[in-house]
Design an enzyme around this catalytic site. Structure first.
Site, PDB file in Angstrom:
ATOM      1  N   MET A 189     -11.715 -29.063 -19.293  1.00 55.18           N
ATOM      2  CA  MET A 189     -12.009 -27.844 -18.544  1.00 55.18           C
ATOM      3  C   MET A 189     -13.062 -28.095 -17.468  1.00 55.18           C
ATOM      4  SD  MET A 189     -11.779 -24.725 -21.291  1.00 55.18           S
ATOM      5  CE  MET A 189     -10.181 -24.250 -21.978  1.00 55.18           C
ATOM      6  N   ARG A 198      -8.796 -43.063 -27.595  1.00 56.55           N
ATOM      7  CA  ARG A 198      -8.944 -44.467 -27.204  1.00 56.55           C
ATOM      8  C   ARG A 198      -8.396 -45.404 -28.279  1.00 56.55           C
ATOM      9  NH1 ARG A 198     -11.481 -47.318 -23.249  1.00 56.55           N
ATOM     10  NH2 ARG A 198     -12.800 -45.661 -22.403  1.00 56.55           N
ATOM     11  N   ALA A 221     -30.409 -13.990 -31.806  1.00 60.85           N
ATOM     12  CA  ALA A 221     -31.779 -14.066 -31.302  1.00 60.85           C
ATOM     13  C   ALA A 221     -32.189 -12.776 -30.601  1.00 60.85           C
ATOM     14  CB  ALA A 221     -31.915 -15.252 -30.352  1.00 60.85           C
ATOM     15  N   GLU A 278      -9.954 -30.120 -14.708  1.00 58.70           N
ATOM     16  CA  GLU A 278      -8.782 -29.312 -14.367  1.00 58.70           C
ATOM     17  C   GLU A 278      -8.855 -28.707 -12.970  1.00 58.70           C
ATOM     18  OE1 GLU A 278      -8.591 -26.046 -17.099  1.00 58.70           O
ATOM     19  OE2 GLU A 278     -10.548 -25.242 -16.498  1.00 58.70           O
ATOM     20  N   ASP A 333     -18.503 -24.483 -19.187  1.00 61.28           N
ATOM     21  CA  ASP A 333     -18.347 -25.211 -17.921  1.00 61.28           C
ATOM     22  C   ASP A 333     -19.659 -25.673 -17.305  1.00 61.28           C
ATOM     23  OD1 ASP A 333     -15.669 -24.833 -18.171  1.00 61.28           O
ATOM     24  OD2 ASP A 333     -15.456 -23.411 -16.519  1.00 61.28           O
TER      25      ASP A 333
END
Length: 322
Positions: free
Chosen positions: A171, A156, A22, A224, A129
């Site tokens: 993270m 699961r 972009a 973490e 993050d």
């Protein structure tokens, strides 16, 4: 504004290529030459700077990682080192620098703008993050979130088959958004975040209550930054006799083709960064707030030491996990 450069720095995140694309195409559309800096700030020092054409960014919007590569460059904190980097930009007549990365990357851009007034700098938030002030979302967060969801849905299945409690470590050193959003999305029984002081004894009691109601398995989502998945498992088994397994998702969260949301976000932020440079703006980070493009001075971004924690979402996750 006739020439600009773009680099990616710090940890990679899905959508960085879309942002570079972009920046490049918006600049060329506005008759501005674009240079790609390879290997982040290290590339500025090594003069690894090359002109980008329209074709340079073709077939990149869907690619994860960063084709410009990224590298840590701790020596960039030294003034003499930065002088060399600035000289490599100056000799090409580069007047603007777009830096895609996290907090440390922004600080490098701020230093350049302070020490060389003729080079404008704009930061684009690129980190999974979601821990950058001045924006609701960072490039890569949505893709990483979807990667976690896909992984935990599969975890699961096996947790249910073997009646086990899985501790999933994701993270998030200082910001627990990945754990929070993913935990809510997968129906985790407990979410352990750096923003919340969690007593593992309480986690054990909650799992035990679920077992008494007939629940056979549980998912504990751990960021973490507060403890490792193994530490959480070790603490849990001090209070309750359950079969646990630890799954550390690790760098799989950084990879993969960016989601549609990240491609759109990266494209919007990349184009906006060039517009700001054209307007003469400098030392700012771009972002998205309430779906509106915004820019915030680096000083203000750094002054907000803690991102606002979404306590409402955390409470909702607790209510839904009873």
């Amino acid at each position: 504004m006739k020439k600009i450069a773009v680099l990616t720095s710090g940890g990679d995140s899905p959508g960085m290529n879309a942002a570079v694309r972009a920046v490049t195409r918006t600049a060329i559309y506005n008759n501005i030459e674009v240079y790609g800096v390879y290997q982040g700030y290290q590339g500025l020092l090594d003069d690894d700077i090359h002109k980008l054409e329209l074709g340079s960014v073709g077939d990149t919007i869907q690619r994860g990682g960063t084709f410009l590569f990224s590298a840590r460059c701790p020596q960039f904190k030294e003034e003499d080192v930065r002088k060399k980097a600035i000289e490599n930009l100056r000799k090409r007549g580069i007047e603007g620098l777009v830096v895609i990365g996290g907090d440390g990357s922004y600080r490098g851009a701020q230093r350049i703008s302070e020490e060389c007034k003729e080079i404008q700098t704009i930061g684009i938030p690129g980190t999974i993050d979601n821990d950058i002030n001045g924006t609701d979302f960072t490039i890569g967060f949505d893709t990483a979130l979807n990667t976690i969801i896909e992984s935990v849905d599969k975890i699961r299945d096996t947790a249910s088959s073997h009646a086990r409690t899985f501790i999933v470590e994701v993270m998030g050193r200082d910001c627990g958004d990945l754990a929070l959003w993913a935990g809510l999305s997968v129906g985790a029984e407990t979410i352990v975040l750096p923003e919340v002081n969690t007593d593992i004894k309480d986690v054990a009691e909650k799992i035990e209550q679920g077992i008494k109601r007939g629940k056979k398995h549980s998912i504990v989502m751990v960021a973490e930054g507060c403890m490792s998945g193994q530490e959480c498992a070790d603490e849990l088994t001090k209070y309750i006799n359950i079969d646990t397994r630890v799954s550390v998702l690790g760098h799989i969260q950084r990879g993969g083709s960016p989601s549609g949301a990240d491609r759109v976000l990266a494209s919007r932020l990349g184009g906006y960064a060039v517009e700001l440079l054209k307007q003469g703006e400098t030392a700012k980070g771009v972002g998205i707030r309430n779906n509106q493009l915004t820019s915030t001075p680096f000083d203000e971004i750094f002054a907000e030491s803690d991102r606002k924690f979404n306590s409402q979402m955390y409470e909702l996750a607790k209510e839904l996990s009873i």
